[in-house]
Design a protein around this motif. Structure first.
Motif, PDB file in Angstrom:
ATOM      1  N   THR A 126       0.850  -1.189   0.000  1.00  0.00           N
ATOM      2  CA  THR A 126       0.000   0.000   0.000  1.00  0.00           C
ATOM      3  C   THR A 126       0.881   1.233   0.000  1.00  0.00           C
ATOM      4  OG1 THR A 126      -1.719  -1.173   1.227  1.00  0.00           O
ATOM      5  CG2 THR A 126      -1.820   1.235   1.224  1.00  0.00           C
ATOM      6  N   VAL A 127       0.599   2.151  -0.912  1.00  0.00           N
ATOM      7  CA  VAL A 127       1.398   3.370  -1.064  1.00  0.00           C
ATOM      8  C   VAL A 127       0.505   4.584  -0.850  1.00  0.00           C
ATOM      9  CG1 VAL A 127       2.829   4.704  -2.649  1.00  0.00           C
ATOM     10  CG2 VAL A 127       2.887   2.217  -2.733  1.00  0.00           C
ATOM     11  N   PRO A 128       0.935   5.541  -0.025  1.00  0.00           N
ATOM     12  CA  PRO A 128       0.125   6.761   0.147  1.00  0.00           C
ATOM     13  C   PRO A 128      -0.004   7.539  -1.156  1.00  0.00           C
ATOM     14  CG  PRO A 128       1.846   6.579   1.839  1.00  0.00           C
ATOM     15  CD  PRO A 128       2.147   5.545   0.806  1.00  0.00           C
ATOM     16  N   VAL A 129      -1.155   8.099  -1.378  1.00  0.00           N
ATOM     17  CA  VAL A 129      -1.392   8.963  -2.539  1.00  0.00           C
ATOM     18  C   VAL A 129      -1.563  10.380  -2.012  1.00  0.00           C
ATOM     19  CG1 VAL A 129      -2.933   9.507  -4.460  1.00  0.00           C
ATOM     20  CG2 VAL A 129      -2.458   7.115  -3.868  1.00  0.00           C
ATOM     21  N   GLY A 130      -0.637  11.251  -2.386  1.00  0.00           N
ATOM     22  CA  GLY A 130      -0.649  12.622  -1.880  1.00  0.00           C
ATOM     23  C   GLY A 130      -1.792  13.454  -2.430  1.00  0.00           C
ATOM     24  N   ALA A 131      -1.909  14.667  -1.891  1.00  0.00           N
ATOM     25  CA  ALA A 131      -3.015  15.561  -2.260  1.00  0.00           C
ATOM     26  C   ALA A 131      -2.984  15.899  -3.747  1.00  0.00           C
ATOM     27  CB  ALA A 131      -2.947  16.829  -1.418  1.00  0.00           C
ATOM     28  N   LYS A 132      -1.790  16.194  -4.292  1.00  0.00           N
ATOM     29  CA  LYS A 132      -1.685  16.563  -5.707  1.00  0.00           C
ATOM     30  C   LYS A 132      -2.077  15.391  -6.610  1.00  0.00           C
ATOM     31  CE  LYS A 132      -0.148  20.814  -5.469  1.00  0.00           C
ATOM     32  NZ  LYS A 132      -0.925  21.967  -6.035  1.00  0.00           N
ATOM     33  N   ALA A 133      -1.632  14.201  -6.242  1.00  0.00           N
ATOM     34  CA  ALA A 133      -1.984  13.026  -7.035  1.00  0.00           C
ATOM     35  C   ALA A 133      -3.474  12.743  -6.954  1.00  0.00           C
ATOM     36  CB  ALA A 133      -1.190  11.818  -6.551  1.00  0.00           C
ATOM     37  N   SER A 134      -4.072  12.912  -5.773  1.00  0.00           N
ATOM     38  CA  SER A 134      -5.517  12.693  -5.612  1.00  0.00           C
ATOM     39  C   SER A 134      -6.312  13.667  -6.466  1.00  0.00           C
ATOM     40  CB  SER A 134      -5.907  12.848  -4.137  1.00  0.00           C
ATOM     41  OG  SER A 134      -5.336  11.823  -3.354  1.00  0.00           O
ATOM     42  N   GLU A 135      -5.883  14.914  -6.480  1.00  0.00           N
ATOM     43  CA  GLU A 135      -6.563  15.917  -7.302  1.00  0.00           C
ATOM     44  C   GLU A 135      -6.461  15.576  -8.781  1.00  0.00           C
ATOM     45  OE1 GLU A 135      -4.768  19.622  -6.320  1.00  0.00           O
ATOM     46  OE2 GLU A 135      -5.445  19.585  -4.228  1.00  0.00           O
ATOM     47  N   ALA A 136      -5.276  15.150  -9.204  1.00  0.00           N
ATOM     48  CA  ALA A 136      -5.073  14.790 -10.607  1.00  0.00           C
ATOM     49  C   ALA A 136      -5.927  13.581 -10.983  1.00  0.00           C
ATOM     50  CB  ALA A 136      -3.593  14.501 -10.866  1.00  0.00           C
ATOM     51  N   LEU A 137      -6.045  12.618 -10.091  1.00  0.00           N
ATOM     52  CA  LEU A 137      -6.868  11.440 -10.354  1.00  0.00           C
ATOM     53  C   LEU A 137      -8.345  11.806 -10.461  1.00  0.00           C
ATOM     54  CD1 LEU A 137      -5.228   8.688  -8.124  1.00  0.00           C
ATOM     55  CD2 LEU A 137      -5.529   8.610 -10.598  1.00  0.00           C
ATOM     56  N   GLN A 138      -8.795  12.696  -9.620  1.00  0.00           N
ATOM     57  CA  GLN A 138     -10.195  13.118  -9.687  1.00  0.00           C
ATOM     58  C   GLN A 138     -10.496  13.811 -11.006  1.00  0.00           C
ATOM     59  OE1 GLN A 138     -12.684  12.332  -7.580  1.00  0.00           O
ATOM     60  NE2 GLN A 138     -11.097  11.061  -6.604  1.00  0.00           N
ATOM     61  N   ARG A 139      -9.556  14.637 -11.479  1.00  0.00           N
ATOM     62  CA  ARG A 139      -9.755  15.314 -12.764  1.00  0.00           C
ATOM     63  C   ARG A 139      -9.786  14.290 -13.904  1.00  0.00           C
ATOM     64  NH1 ARG A 139      -6.157  19.125 -10.403  1.00  0.00           N
ATOM     65  NH2 ARG A 139      -4.370  18.182 -11.466  1.00  0.00           N
ATOM     66  N   TRP A 140      -8.943  13.255 -13.796  1.00  0.00           N
ATOM     67  CA  TRP A 140      -8.915  12.225 -14.823  1.00  0.00           C
ATOM     68  C   TRP A 140     -10.194  11.396 -14.808  1.00  0.00           C
ATOM     69  CZ3 TRP A 140      -8.364  10.049 -19.098  1.00  0.00           C
ATOM     70  CH2 TRP A 140      -8.336   8.665 -19.277  1.00  0.00           C
ATOM     71  N   LEU A 141     -10.631  10.986 -13.647  1.00  0.00           N
ATOM     72  CA  LEU A 141     -11.839  10.164 -13.558  1.00  0.00           C
ATOM     73  C   LEU A 141     -13.075  10.921 -14.047  1.00  0.00           C
ATOM     74  CD1 LEU A 141     -11.193   8.373 -10.147  1.00  0.00           C
ATOM     75  CD2 LEU A 141     -11.229   7.329 -12.432  1.00  0.00           C
ATOM     76  N   ALA A 142     -13.052  12.247 -13.920  1.00  0.00           N
ATOM     77  CA  ALA A 142     -14.196  13.053 -14.355  1.00  0.00           C
ATOM     78  C   ALA A 142     -14.346  13.056 -15.878  1.00  0.00           C
ATOM     79  CB  ALA A 142     -14.054  14.484 -13.842  1.00  0.00           C
ATOM     80  N   VAL A 143     -13.259  12.842 -16.596  1.00  0.00           N
ATOM     81  CA  VAL A 143     -13.324  12.881 -18.058  1.00  0.00           C
ATOM     82  C   VAL A 143     -13.021  11.528 -18.690  1.00  0.00           C
ATOM     83  CG1 VAL A 143     -12.684  15.318 -18.123  1.00  0.00           C
ATOM     84  CG2 VAL A 143     -10.890  13.569 -18.292  1.00  0.00           C
TER      85      VAL A 143
END
Length: 325
Positions: free
Chosen positions: A199-216
């Motif tokens: 298990t690897v922590p996902v930082g705030a910047k990575a989480s934000e980038a993932l949310q933007r990707w999942l939205a599109v």
């Protein structure tokens, strides 16, 4: 008579003995080796003759301990392990021929190996270059590709993932999933080498980038059946090769001097984390290394970074040839 034999078998430094001349003629005519190869053989055997002359010992009387001593001398003089291995190969062939000619009873080079070459340091980006790449926005390639590629970079650099671990990520956790990202917990669950999960922590910047990707990623739900987190335009799971190409292109667009590949971001993650925390065990766990020795290479990168900072900033580093009282 003794003087004649010394002249024949123990030539002056830089000269070739008649035995060597005969051998070179053998490889040139009977083995039909290229002129360039024969020239390289001649250089290596000249070195052998020079070593023998310093002892002094005739070439047909060279023993295993002589060869080992000369290997140590070359290594101590800075010659690389690969260079020594090539020289030993030439010497070994020469003594094999001498054995067939009945001039030596055994090959003194047979069981001698070159020193192992040190492992090169992994290539890592500087902190500034890493931030420059992660902050880059490729607006000219469209929002879909930009969101996906930005998320790729953030996970590779922010989580230190291997490219195979990244391609194995699914959108949701399942019994068949190789890996997935838990957005709420801020964690990535990956399947690493040897089938080991971590298990690897996902930082705030990575989480934000993932949310933007999942939205599109799939607004029309055309790829609902595709579980892969990162997909191509046709909806299939993105391959490691595609990620290599996209990352190389993105790093060039971001203005970096060095083309970036996925493992370089993993190295950068480890190096920068170690510089900040100094916690080698934590870095080992996050990278999924089975042995701490694998992780310790990043301490060398860390020292290299500190040494460069010292040379650039410390006033004493700029003093050349003066006493430091």
């Amino acid at each position: 008579m003794a003087q004649a034999r010394e002249t024949a078998d123990t030539p002056a430094p830089g000269a070739l003995s008649p035995l060597v001349e005969r051998y070179l003629e053998h490889v040139r005519v009977e083995k039909r080796l290229a002129d360039r190869t024969v020239t390289l053989y001649a250089l290596d055997l000249t070195k052998l003759s020079d070593f023998a002359a310093q002892v002094p010992v005739e070439l047909i009387q060279v023993q295993n301990h002589h060869i080992r001593r000369w290997v140590a001398s070359m290594h101590g003089g800075g010659r690389s392990g690969r260079g020594i291995a090539l020289i030993l190969s030439g010497w070994r062939g020469f003594y094999t021929w001498l054995g067939r000619e009945g001039l030596v009873a055994s090959n003194p080079v047979q069981d001698v190996r070159a020193p192992k070459a040190g492992k090169p340091l992994p290539k890592a980006l500087s902190v500034d270059d890493s931030v420059q790449l992660a902050s880059f926005e490729g607006k000219d390639q469209g929002p879909w590709l930009e969101a996906r590629d930005a998320a790729l970079v953030e996970l590779l650099y922010g989580g230190g993932l291997r490219v195979g671990e990244l391609t194995g990520l699914d959108v949701h956790a399942s019994t068949s999933a190789r890996g997935w990202v838990d957005g709420q917990a801020g964690e990535a669950h990956v399947l690493g080498k040897g089938g080991k999960r971590r298990t690897v922590p996902v930082g705030a910047k990575a989480s934000e980038a993932l949310q933007r990707w999942l939205a599109v990623r799939d607004p029309a739900h055309a790829f609902d059946s595709q579980a892969a987190l990162f997909i191509g335009r046709n909806g299939t799971r993105l391959s490691a090769q595609s990620i290599w190409l996209r990352l190389k292109q993105r790093s060039q667009q971001a203005g970096l001097a060095t083309p970036v590949h996925p493992h370089m971001l993993r190295h950068s993650f480890a190096s920068h984390l170690l510089q900040s925390s100094g916690d080698l065990r934590a870095v080992q766990e996050l990278l999924g290394h089975a042995n701490i020795s694998t992780t310790q290479v990043y301490t060398r990168l860390d020292f290299q970074h500190l040494a460069k900072a010292y040379d650039a900033a410390h006033p004493r580093a700029k003093i050349k040839g003066k006493d430091a009282d």
